[in-house]
Design a protein around this motif. Sequence first.
Motif, PDB file in Angstrom:
ATOM      1  N   ASP A  28       0.846  -1.195   0.173  1.00  0.00           N
ATOM      2  CA  ASP A  28       0.011   0.032   0.051  1.00  0.00           C
ATOM      3  C   ASP A  28       0.883   1.289  -0.030  1.00  0.00           C
ATOM      4  O   ASP A  28       2.402   1.191  -0.051  1.00  0.00           O
ATOM      5  N   ARG A  29       0.190   2.482  -0.058  1.00  0.00           N
ATOM      6  CA  ARG A  29       0.890   3.644  -0.155  1.00  0.00           C
ATOM      7  C   ARG A  29       1.964   3.755   1.017  1.00  0.00           C
ATOM      8  O   ARG A  29       3.139   4.419   0.822  1.00  0.00           O
ATOM      9  N   LEU A  30       1.814   3.349   2.280  1.00  0.00           N
ATOM     10  CA  LEU A  30       2.774   3.506   3.239  1.00  0.00           C
ATOM     11  C   LEU A  30       3.856   2.603   3.160  1.00  0.00           C
ATOM     12  O   LEU A  30       4.820   2.833   3.453  1.00  0.00           O
ATOM     13  N   GLU A  31       3.420   1.342   2.870  1.00  0.00           N
ATOM     14  CA  GLU A  31       4.484   0.276   2.762  1.00  0.00           C
ATOM     15  C   GLU A  31       5.649   0.475   1.588  1.00  0.00           C
ATOM     16  O   GLU A  31       6.519  -0.017   1.737  1.00  0.00           O
ATOM     17  N   ARG A  32       5.071   1.371   0.767  1.00  0.00           N
ATOM     18  CA  ARG A  32       5.944   1.911  -0.289  1.00  0.00           C
ATOM     19  C   ARG A  32       7.015   2.873  -0.045  1.00  0.00           C
ATOM     20  O   ARG A  32       7.960   2.825  -0.962  1.00  0.00           O
ATOM     21  N   GLU A  33       6.956   3.107   1.109  1.00  0.00           N
ATOM     22  CA  GLU A  33       8.160   4.279   1.402  1.00  0.00           C
ATOM     23  C   GLU A  33       9.244   3.497   1.729  1.00  0.00           C
ATOM     24  O   GLU A  33       9.305   2.107   1.936  1.00  0.00           O
TER      25      GLU A  33
END
Length: 243
Positions: free
Chosen positions: A165-170
């Motif tokens: 997800d968007r946070l995991e892609r950091e």
Amino acid sequence: MAQQLANTSDAAPGIFITFEGGEGAGKTTHIRFLSEALRAHGREVVSLREPGGTEIGEQLRAVVLDPRNTAMSDEAELLIYEAARAQIVSEVVSPALERGAVVLCDRFTDSTVAYQGCGRGLSRAFIDRANEFACQGVRPDRTILLMTGGDASTGLARATHRGADRLEREGEEFHARVNDAFLSIARDEPSRVRVVVSDDRKSRTAAAVFAELADLFPWMAGLAQADPAFFERLDVKRSQVEA
């Protein structure tokens, strides 16, 4: 053991337990296992996740975690999390605690401090005020901080093997800051936040979680020694899936 767990306690007070940790620490598995044990012991259990847990919260979750929303500002991200939290506290958490339920929540205010505070670099003072506003006096009685035992890449690999997800892609640096922030919170509040290393054997992790909750639920004390099979079934389930 099943009959022992079936004894119902009378007029038990509501208890709020949150599970925190970086990506891939195993929160979902251990919340599910704990909830099953508490229900077998006669407690009403409400299991939630943040953001989410309500119709409005799930809609906000879809927005804030959507990988396509790359233009989202850090400030907007923070306020979405706080909006979802305000809704879940008002709609679900507070009423459940008032009627004596055990509320288990996958993430809560500590995640905002770790991700949006230390991860994003937003003001801790503002985050504390926003958390206070959203929670309206509700605070966890106990927080279980699950840590993978390795660096940030270990948890990320577990969490993202089916997509991120968007946070995991950091990046790993971001998630390393988040993990450091969680440990700092635990050092500052040792009576509330208990650190449990997420072992490769789920049974050992679960036993450690129960040990950190034994003061709230006395029947959990010494359970690993009295009935090892109670926890070992977690490893059996995993072996069956792998087979």
